[in-house]
Design a protein around this motif. Sequence first.
Motif, mmCIF file in Angstrom:
data_model
loop_
_atom_site.group_PDB
_atom_site.id
_atom_site.type_symbol
_atom_site.label_atom_id
_atom_site.label_comp_id
_atom_site.label_asym_id
_atom_site.label_seq_id
_atom_site.Cartn_x
_atom_site.Cartn_y
_atom_site.Cartn_z
ATOM 1 N N ALA A 85 0.822 -1.210 0.000
ATOM 2 C CA ALA A 85 0.000 0.000 0.000
ATOM 3 C C ALA A 85 0.857 1.261 0.000
ATOM 4 O O ALA A 85 1.946 1.298 0.579
ATOM 5 C CB ALA A 85 -0.921 0.004 1.220
ATOM 6 N N ARG A 96 0.113 -3.208 3.663
ATOM 7 C CA ARG A 96 -1.147 -2.561 4.031
ATOM 8 C C ARG A 96 -1.529 -2.877 5.479
ATOM 9 O O ARG A 96 -2.041 -2.003 6.174
ATOM 10 C CB ARG A 96 -2.267 -3.022 3.088
ATOM 11 N N THR A 100 -5.002 3.670 -4.627
ATOM 12 C CA THR A 100 -5.487 2.368 -4.157
ATOM 13 C C THR A 100 -5.749 1.379 -5.290
ATOM 14 O O THR A 100 -5.626 0.161 -5.096
ATOM 15 C CB THR A 100 -6.768 2.541 -3.339
ATOM 16 N N TRP A 153 -2.589 -0.800 -5.980
ATOM 17 C CA TRP A 153 -1.938 -1.588 -4.931
ATOM 18 C C TRP A 153 -1.743 -3.015 -5.409
ATOM 19 O O TRP A 153 -2.677 -3.661 -5.903
ATOM 20 C CB TRP A 153 -2.759 -1.559 -3.656
#
Length: 305
Positions: free
Chosen positions: A171, A251, A268, A271
């Motif tokens: 992340a 993450r 996002t 990711w």
Amino acid sequence: MKNNREPSLDDLAVFIAVCDAKGFRAAAKRLGLAPSNVSDTITRLEKQLGLPLLTRNTRSVTPTEAGRELEARLGPLLSQTRAALQELSAASTSVSGLLKLNVAGSVMVDILPPLIDRFLAAHPAVRVELVVDDRLTDTIAQGCAAGIRYPEHLAKDMIAVPIGPRYQELALAAAPAYLRAHGHPGHPRDVMGHQCVRLRFASGALTAWDFERDGEKITVDPASRLIIGVDAAAAAIELARAGHGLICTFRNWLDPYFENGSLEPVLTTWWQRFDGPKLYFPSRRMPAPLRAFIDLVAASPVSEG
């Protein structure tokens, strides 16, 4: 031609397993071995005895006449041996000794500690030593019973079981104040124009910033005024929360800060998802503490990540 060396009991047990399972792959799965190891064992056994024990074809594996005779005589003996060992094991429910594991630092934040906590509570006579090492070292040569690594770093001859989440994500994040001042990158390449907090392995390599979306994979290597060793990743996250730039890491390490709003997710949809860590060991012959730990891991719920 017969080999003068006497067959080992382990090799004979593999032969019986192949007969019971009626195949190499099924026997390998039951024994926790690679199919190639089972095949090599049978080849070695036949060479030592000087005669074929199994008839192989593309559909089945069946004992020869000599193989059937050997199976008939050995099968009951091995069954009695297993029963005796199980009774001996059941006579003592206490597991004792040392469990020494070589583990990647990434599992020490939130994956391994809860498992070790439960393991120590369940087995008070066991001592635990964790060797935290992100280098690709020979775990067994270090005197460790097993190790924990990610699948891409595992030797093919190792037995591996999932530990922790089945999947994880890499992340990207930054403090809300930093993003207000510098803007949100719209694409991984835009990261190159931002301040970044980087992490470095003990080997000297920087952790990779990999991104993936719809089959497109991008790796960026941004410059940084701030580089911190992975063993101090918590400090790196704190500095990112203080507004010193983007940070790219697991993450699950960042989720608590996403929840309290001190870090904001970035890009996002890019990711990267990857397989979670594995507990690995060389064979099914293992010390009692390791067997007990494997049983605990197997009984633990595995999240999808």
